[in-house]
Design a protein around this motif. Structure first.
Motif, PDB file in Angstrom:
ATOM      1  N   THR A   1      42.858  36.605  47.247  1.00 52.55           N
ATOM      2  CA  THR A   1      44.194  37.145  47.465  1.00 52.55           C
ATOM      3  C   THR A   1      44.178  38.632  47.159  1.00 52.55           C
ATOM      4  O   THR A   1      43.786  39.028  46.064  1.00 52.55           O
TER       5      THR A   1
ATOM      6  N   ILE B   1      46.832  36.020  51.789  1.00 54.92           N
ATOM      7  CA  ILE B   1      46.119  34.913  51.185  1.00 54.92           C
ATOM      8  C   ILE B   1      44.798  34.717  51.924  1.00 54.92           C
ATOM      9  O   ILE B   1      44.755  34.706  53.146  1.00 54.92           O
ATOM     10  N   SER B   2      43.721  34.584  51.172  1.00 58.71           N
ATOM     11  CA  SER B   2      42.372  34.340  51.659  1.00 58.71           C
ATOM     12  C   SER B   2      41.882  35.324  52.718  1.00 58.71           C
ATOM     13  O   SER B   2      41.428  34.933  53.774  1.00 58.71           O
TER      14      SER B   2
ATOM     15  N   GLN C   1      50.827  40.595  49.638  1.00 57.03           N
ATOM     16  CA  GLN C   1      49.470  40.122  49.512  1.00 57.03           C
ATOM     17  C   GLN C   1      49.139  39.247  50.699  1.00 57.03           C
ATOM     18  O   GLN C   1      50.003  38.654  51.300  1.00 57.03           O
TER      19      GLN C   1
END
Length: 138
Positions: A63, A44-45, A42
């Motif tokens: 995410t 983030i942001s 993943q």
């Protein structure tokens, strides 16, 4: 043929060191291939912009939950059942957000953190690629 355990250990160490999922080594008539299953990745942001006819419709941040494998995405545990997640639903870390089926094996994709589902980016029964964004949470 004698197995060179030291070489295999070195290849496995290289997988970890360089964050690879697969490594192949060949010498004369010997071929060694080492691989490991990667975990759900993943970012983030990230910022996702949805456009239609060159006009910006929506920007989503959060995410990304990506597909760990190539396969078929399923939004519910069985046909006609309640979906694992829907836009706006609160989820907890570890909750299944989707199943990706590959070679008759059902792989549950867990949420990496608590949050609210911002978007579900695939349809039920849709083929997905490795690393494709399945769901965005915030």
């Amino acid at each position: 043929m004698k197995i060179n355990k030291k070489l295999i250990k070195e290849l496995v160490d290289n997988l970890e060191e360089f964050k690879l999922t697969e490594l192949e080594y060949s010498e004369k008539d010997t071929k060694i291939k080492v691989s490991r299953q990667s975990k759900v990745s993943q970012n983030i942001s990230p910022e996702i912009t949805i456009e239609k006819n060159n006009k910006k419709i929506e920007t989503i941040t959060g995410t990304e939950i990506k597909s760990p494998i190539i396969g078929t995405a399923y939004l519910a545990p069985e046909p006609g059942a309640k979906k694992f997640v829907e836009t706006g639903k609160k989820i907890k870390k570890g909750d299944t957000v989707m199943i990706v089926e590959a070679m008759k094996t059902m792989n549950h994709v867990p949420s990496p953190k608590d949050g609210v589902v911002k978007s579900v980016n695939v349809e039920d029964g849709q083929p997905v690629e490795y690393g494709q964004t399945l769901v965005v949470i915030d």
